[in-house]
Design an enzyme around this catalytic site. Sequence first.
Site, PDB file in Angstrom:
ATOM      1  N   GLY A 189       0.819  -1.209   0.000  1.00  0.00           N
ATOM      2  CA  GLY A 189       0.000   0.000   0.000  1.00  0.00           C
ATOM      3  C   GLY A 189       0.851   1.255   0.000  1.00  0.00           C
ATOM      4  N   ALA A 190       0.225   2.383   0.393  1.00  0.00           N
ATOM      5  CA  ALA A 190       0.867   3.706   0.292  1.00  0.00           C
ATOM      6  C   ALA A 190       1.441   3.844  -1.113  1.00  0.00           C
ATOM      7  CB  ALA A 190       1.938   3.886   1.361  1.00  0.00           C
ATOM      8  N   LEU A 191       0.590   3.573  -2.097  1.00  0.00           N
ATOM      9  CA  LEU A 191       1.037   3.452  -3.481  1.00  0.00           C
ATOM     10  C   LEU A 191       1.528   4.782  -4.048  1.00  0.00           C
ATOM     11  CD1 LEU A 191      -1.766   1.124  -4.917  1.00  0.00           C
ATOM     12  CD2 LEU A 191       0.420   0.488  -3.873  1.00  0.00           C
ATOM     13  N   GLY A 247       5.947   4.646  -8.593  1.00  0.00           N
ATOM     14  CA  GLY A 247       6.791   3.464  -8.760  1.00  0.00           C
ATOM     15  C   GLY A 247       5.958   2.199  -8.849  1.00  0.00           C
ATOM     16  N   HIS A 248       4.986   2.065  -7.951  1.00  0.00           N
ATOM     17  CA  HIS A 248       4.076   0.918  -8.016  1.00  0.00           C
ATOM     18  C   HIS A 248       3.296   0.919  -9.335  1.00  0.00           C
ATOM     19  CE1 HIS A 248       4.281   1.447  -3.488  1.00  0.00           C
ATOM     20  NE2 HIS A 248       4.619   0.177  -3.637  1.00  0.00           N
ATOM     21  N   LYS A 264      14.368  -1.192  -7.015  1.00  0.00           N
ATOM     22  CA  LYS A 264      14.841  -0.412  -5.862  1.00  0.00           C
ATOM     23  C   LYS A 264      15.186  -1.368  -4.713  1.00  0.00           C
ATOM     24  CE  LYS A 264      12.106   1.870  -3.061  1.00  0.00           C
ATOM     25  NZ  LYS A 264      12.497   1.430  -1.687  1.00  0.00           N
ATOM     26  N   SER A 284       9.505   5.919  -2.755  1.00  0.00           N
ATOM     27  CA  SER A 284       9.280   4.967  -1.670  1.00  0.00           C
ATOM     28  C   SER A 284       8.104   5.451  -0.847  1.00  0.00           C
ATOM     29  CB  SER A 284      10.526   4.866  -0.776  1.00  0.00           C
ATOM     30  OG  SER A 284      10.244   4.160   0.417  1.00  0.00           O
ATOM     31  N   SER A 285       7.344   4.508  -0.313  1.00  0.00           N
ATOM     32  CA  SER A 285       6.229   4.882   0.556  1.00  0.00           C
ATOM     33  C   SER A 285       6.725   5.644   1.779  1.00  0.00           C
ATOM     34  CB  SER A 285       5.469   3.626   0.993  1.00  0.00           C
ATOM     35  OG  SER A 285       4.986   2.933  -0.136  1.00  0.00           O
TER      36      SER A 285
END
Length: 282
Positions: free
Chosen positions: A31-33, A36-37, A151, A187-188
Amino acid sequence: MIISHKKEDLRQVVDGLRRKNQTIGFVPTMGALHDGHLSLIRKGLEENSQMVVSIFVNPTQFDNTSDLEKYPRSIANDLELLQTVSKDLIVYAPAAEDIYGNSVSSEHFDFNGLEDQMEGQFRKGHFDGVGTVVKRLFEIVQPDTAYFGKKDFQQFRIIQELVKTHQLPIKIVGVEIFRDHDGLALSSRNERLTKAQREAAPFIYKTLKTAKHLFGTESANKVTEWVERQFAEQDLLTLEYFTIADEASLQTIQRKTKTKSYRAFIAVFAGDIRLIDNIALN
């Protein structure tokens, strides 16, 4: 968009796709997309009939309970962001019991020594937690292809080893690092950076790029010493480790060999926020 919270419901959807001979791609996330996702999902959409995205903050891969508690969670925002990529995604957002049952614990894995390098030295048990949850997610989703960002290159290599060791019929695809305009790897955890920390953080990638240039003429030890000196002068960033390793074994190199591929890996603290990055050297 189909959203499943139970593996039984997800399996019904996946089984239906299989009956239609559709290929299934998979992106596991916590989560915390961010973009990058989304880059992983877009690549998967290009190569598969359907994409499954899991959203699950896996407790067994955190060696620090404070880090687990502070990890950003926003399922509503995540779902809204996913809609911007495709309205036909399949989302699996389980509770811990759906993955682990009554015992939230890790299996133990032998990743042929990959787990003992770098992150494995600083985050005990981390890769057992990663292996446990990814293996269970693979068993639930049964994808044809799964996508992982480079990453977390060590994690990417470990998932490759997991699939090889357990003879899972899944293709693992590594996707290049997605960076912000100033070079910081997305990054999240970046959400937690203060303004000053965020302004300082691009120094990580800037240093990696210079290290890559130096590696062309200097030894790995000389490059490592140079990087350590750079971070000694930083007020907001604290170097945890920098190492130059063989991409295949992830072991720190002693001497360059022309036939091998090398990569520089780094972990840095901005306050209590841990940031990692890496760069291919040759």
